[in-house]
Enzyme design. Structure first.
Site, short mmCIF file in Angstrom:
data_model
loop_
_atom_site.label_atom_id
_atom_site.label_comp_id
_atom_site.label_asym_id
_atom_site.label_seq_id
_atom_site.Cartn_x
_atom_site.Cartn_y
_atom_site.Cartn_z
N ARG A 164 -10.11 1.94 -6.78
CA ARG A 164 -10.45 1.90 -5.34
C ARG A 164 -10.38 3.33 -4.81
O ARG A 164 -9.83 4.22 -5.49
CB ARG A 164 -9.45 1.02 -4.59
N ARG A 257 -7.88 -5.91 4.22
CA ARG A 257 -7.69 -4.77 3.31
C ARG A 257 -9.02 -4.08 3.03
O ARG A 257 -9.07 -2.87 2.83
CB ARG A 257 -7.03 -5.24 2.01
N ARG A 268 -10.77 -14.31 -5.81
CA ARG A 268 -9.32 -14.09 -5.67
C ARG A 268 -8.66 -15.26 -4.94
O ARG A 268 -7.54 -15.65 -5.27
CB ARG A 268 -9.05 -12.75 -4.96
N1 LIG Z 1 3.81 -9.14 5.93
C1 LIG Z 1 2.58 -8.69 6.12
N2 LIG Z 1 1.96 -8.96 7.29
C2 LIG Z 1 0.70 -8.51 7.51
N3 LIG Z 1 -0.03 -7.79 6.63
C3 LIG Z 1 0.55 -7.52 5.44
C4 LIG Z 1 1.88 -7.95 5.14
N4 LIG Z 1 2.17 -7.52 3.89
C5 LIG Z 1 1.10 -6.85 3.43
N5 LIG Z 1 0.13 -6.84 4.38
C6 LIG Z 1 -1.23 -6.28 4.25
O1 LIG Z 1 -1.98 -7.17 3.43
C7 LIG Z 1 -2.91 -6.44 2.63
C8 LIG Z 1 -2.67 -6.82 1.16
O2 LIG Z 1 -1.43 -6.28 0.74
P1 LIG Z 1 -1.22 -5.70 -0.70
O3 LIG Z 1 -2.38 -4.84 -1.08
O4 LIG Z 1 0.13 -5.12 -0.74
O5 LIG Z 1 -1.30 -7.07 -1.52
P2 LIG Z 1 -1.09 -7.33 -3.08
O6 LIG Z 1 -0.32 -8.59 -3.21
O7 LIG Z 1 -0.52 -6.15 -3.74
O8 LIG Z 1 -2.58 -7.56 -3.55
P3 LIG Z 1 -3.21 -7.39 -5.02
O9 LIG Z 1 -2.56 -8.37 -5.90
O10 LIG Z 1 -4.66 -7.69 -4.81
O11 LIG Z 1 -3.02 -5.99 -5.47
C9 LIG Z 1 -2.69 -4.99 2.92
O12 LIG Z 1 -3.68 -4.54 3.81
C10 LIG Z 1 -1.31 -4.94 3.56
O13 LIG Z 1 -1.19 -3.87 4.48
N1 LIG Z 2 -1.05 -9.73 -16.08
C1 LIG Z 2 -1.16 -8.59 -15.40
N2 LIG Z 2 -1.56 -8.62 -14.12
C2 LIG Z 2 -1.63 -7.45 -13.45
C3 LIG Z 2 -1.30 -6.24 -14.06
N3 LIG Z 2 -1.44 -5.25 -13.14
C4 LIG Z 2 -1.84 -5.84 -12.02
N4 LIG Z 2 -1.96 -7.16 -12.20
C5 LIG Z 2 -2.35 -8.18 -11.22
O1 LIG Z 2 -3.73 -8.17 -11.04
C6 LIG Z 2 -4.03 -8.68 -9.75
C7 LIG Z 2 -5.10 -7.84 -9.11
O2 LIG Z 2 -4.68 -6.54 -8.89
P1 LIG Z 2 -5.61 -5.52 -8.08
O3 LIG Z 2 -4.91 -4.20 -8.15
O4 LIG Z 2 -6.96 -5.52 -8.72
O5 LIG Z 2 -5.69 -6.04 -6.68
C8 LIG Z 2 -2.73 -8.68 -8.98
O6 LIG Z 2 -2.28 -10.03 -8.87
C9 LIG Z 2 -1.77 -7.93 -9.85
O7 LIG Z 2 -0.46 -8.43 -9.75
C10 LIG Z 2 -0.87 -6.26 -15.42
O8 LIG Z 2 -0.53 -5.24 -16.05
N5 LIG Z 2 -0.82 -7.44 -16.03
#
Ligand SMILES: Nc1ncnc2c1ncn2[C@@H]1O[C@H](COP(=O)(O)OP(=O)(O)OP(=O)(O)O)[C@@H](O)[C@H]1O
Ligand SMILES: Nc1nc2c(ncn2[C@@H]2O[C@H](COP(=O)(O)O)[C@@H](O)[C@H]2O)c(=O)[nH]1
Length: 409
Positions: A164, A257, A268
């Site tokens: 990204r 996001r 997703r």
């Molecule tokens: N408690 C919350 N309330 C509102 N917005 C939130 C909260 N927590 C996270 N966000 C927002 O939600 C969006 C998704 O969060 P984040 O990217 O951390 O999710 P993630 O679980 O890591 O997703 P992925 O698995 O796709 O990487 C972001 O824009 C973040 O700023």
């Molecule tokens: N099994 C695994 N899942 C992973 C790993 N690293 C990230 N993730 C999961 O993928 C999704 C999507 O991530 P994104 O960065 O494309 O938004 C998210 O649920 C991560 O937790 C891994 O090494 N192994």
């Protein structure tokens, strides 16, 4: 399998370029060539079929030296002590029938053995954080890493998805080609991997072990399939599932996001439902956290990880902790050489070479004799290697080794 017989004559702990050990119906021969110390081979002689096998060798291979001391410690593994390298580089296990080896044997439908490096002391249990895409895992982890940089380290996953806008290769992910990750997976370099939202994601063994080696607690952000694989592995970890307050809110966050196309968002969200359905499965997650208000959820995560609110992770404090950790490790490597009255000098960079031979073995303890570092008046310097609390093992490190002094005589 129709190969030439390897000549060997050793069945006891002994130094040699070929060490052979009988375990059950098999004889394991660890061979290394004189001129190429970088490669070792393992041959297995099956007494029942009278055949020689060349197993697939998995795991990080020891840095080979000219001389080793070798002994089986159980039906599952053989201890190899490499000589002439620092003590913390010298202890290795050749796993011949551990659960990991058994599993790999089934998958590969061939004979398998695996190396695992022995590490003195235990690392803190890694923390696996799972939950549907967009729930806020990355946001929570980023806060934790910012507030506690010396306590936690992030396991940088590999992925075949494109970066990204603000993502940096090697920091957020190791962005990689499918062909490359598939090759590494087949060579046993990954703790887990999964096909997630149309791409391959995986945690390399090195990603987790390097964080633990630094004395930090490793945080993994992986999907539920990955969590399941880690749960089944030899890695002991804490498993946390983060839930959204509602499905509508999850969708709102994913859209806000702005990193995915509509098609990807739909994919997703479909996967999110399946992940939420598995979150309560017995024996999978230790804790469920609802991420409604971010600050509340973060405080709850900190409580789960027993983090003290008042403790600042200032730069000075970080430096002190690194210094303290480094010296604890050095102390573990030290040996009381004179009835406990002083430590022998230890190179601060921890590069001092050591040469120990195995002299005896009980169920859980191995006695090592130093060949290079004699005590006062030429006294024999002995070290006891306690194997009673081993953890982990192939495909990662074998942790939990304890080393104690034995009075010189
Ligand atoms: N408690 C919350 N309330 C509102 N917005 C939130 C909260 N927590 C996270 N966000 C927002 O939600 C969006 C998704 O969060 P984040 O990217 O951390 O999710 P993630 O679980 O890591 O997703 P992925 O698995 O796709 O990487 C972001 O824009 C973040 O700023
Ligand atoms: N099994 C695994 N899942 C992973 C790993 N690293 C990230 N993730 C999961 O993928 C999704 C999507 O991530 P994104 O960065 O494309 O938004 C998210 O649920 C991560 O937790 C891994 O090494 N192994």
């Amino acid at each position: 399998m129709g190969e030439e017989a390897v000549h060997f004559s050793v069945v006891d702990a002994k130094d040699c370029k070929q060490s052979a050990f009988e375990v059950g119906d098999k004889t394991y021969v660890i061979c290394r060539s004189d001129d190429d110390l970088k490669t070792s081979a393992v041959k297995i002689h099956d007494k029942l079929t009278q055949t020689w096998l060349s197993p697939t060798i998995l795991g990080e291979q020891p840095l080979l030296t000219k001389s080793q001391s070798v002994i089986p410690v159980s039906d599952e593994k053989i201890l190899v002590i490499e000589k002439g390298v620092p003590l913390n580089e010298s202890i290795w296990f050749l796993e011949i029938d551990t659960p990991f080896v058994k599993q790999q044997r089934k998958i590969k439908e061939t004979e398998v053995v695996s190396w695992s490096k022995g590490v003195i002391g235990v690392g803190q249990k890694p923390v696996v954080i799972s939950g549907p895409s967009g729930v806020g895992k990355g946001t929570l982890i980023a806060k934790l890493m910012k507030d506690y940089p010396s306590k936690f380290g992030f396991s940088v996953s590999h992925t075949t998805r494109s970066p990204r806008e603000k993502e940096i290769d090697g920091v957020h992910y190791h962005f990689t080609e499918r062909i490359k990750i598939e090759k590494d997976i087949s060579e046993g370099k990954f703790l887990e991997f999964a096909h997630v939202h149309g791409n391959v994601y995986g945690t390399s063994i090195e990603a987790v072990e390097s964080v633990t080696d630094e004395g930090k607690r490793c945080i993994l952000d992986i999907d539920v399939q990955g969590a399941r694989s880690v749960r089944a592995s030899s890695l002991e970890a804490i498993f946390i599932f983060v839930c959204p307050p509602s499905f509508e809110e999850l969708e709102k966050r994913l859209r806000a996001r702005g990193t995915e196309t509509e098609e990807q968002i739909q994919k997703r969200l479909r996967n999110a439902q399946a992940e939420l359905d598995q979150s309560n499965e017995p024996g999978l997650f230790h804790h469920l956290l609802v991420n409604d208000d971010l600050e509340t959820c973060y405080e709850n995560l900190k409580k789960l990880l027993s983090l003290d609110d008042d403790q600042e992770d200032s730069d000075d404090f970080c430096k002190f902790k690194k210094y303290f950790y480094f010296h604890c490790v050095l102390m573990l490597h030290c040996v009381f050489s004179d009835g406990g009255s002083h430590y022998p000098s230890v190179n601060k960079e921890d590069k001092e070479t050591a040469s120990y031979s195995i002299v005896s073995k009980t169920d859980s303890e191995i006695l090592l004799q130093s060949e290079t570092n004699e005590g006062k008046n030429g006294a024999i310097h002995l070290l006891a290697l306690d194997l009673s609390s081993l953890s982990g093992g192939a495909p990662g490190r074998t942790r939990g080794l304890k080393i104690g002094s034995v009075n010189s005589f």
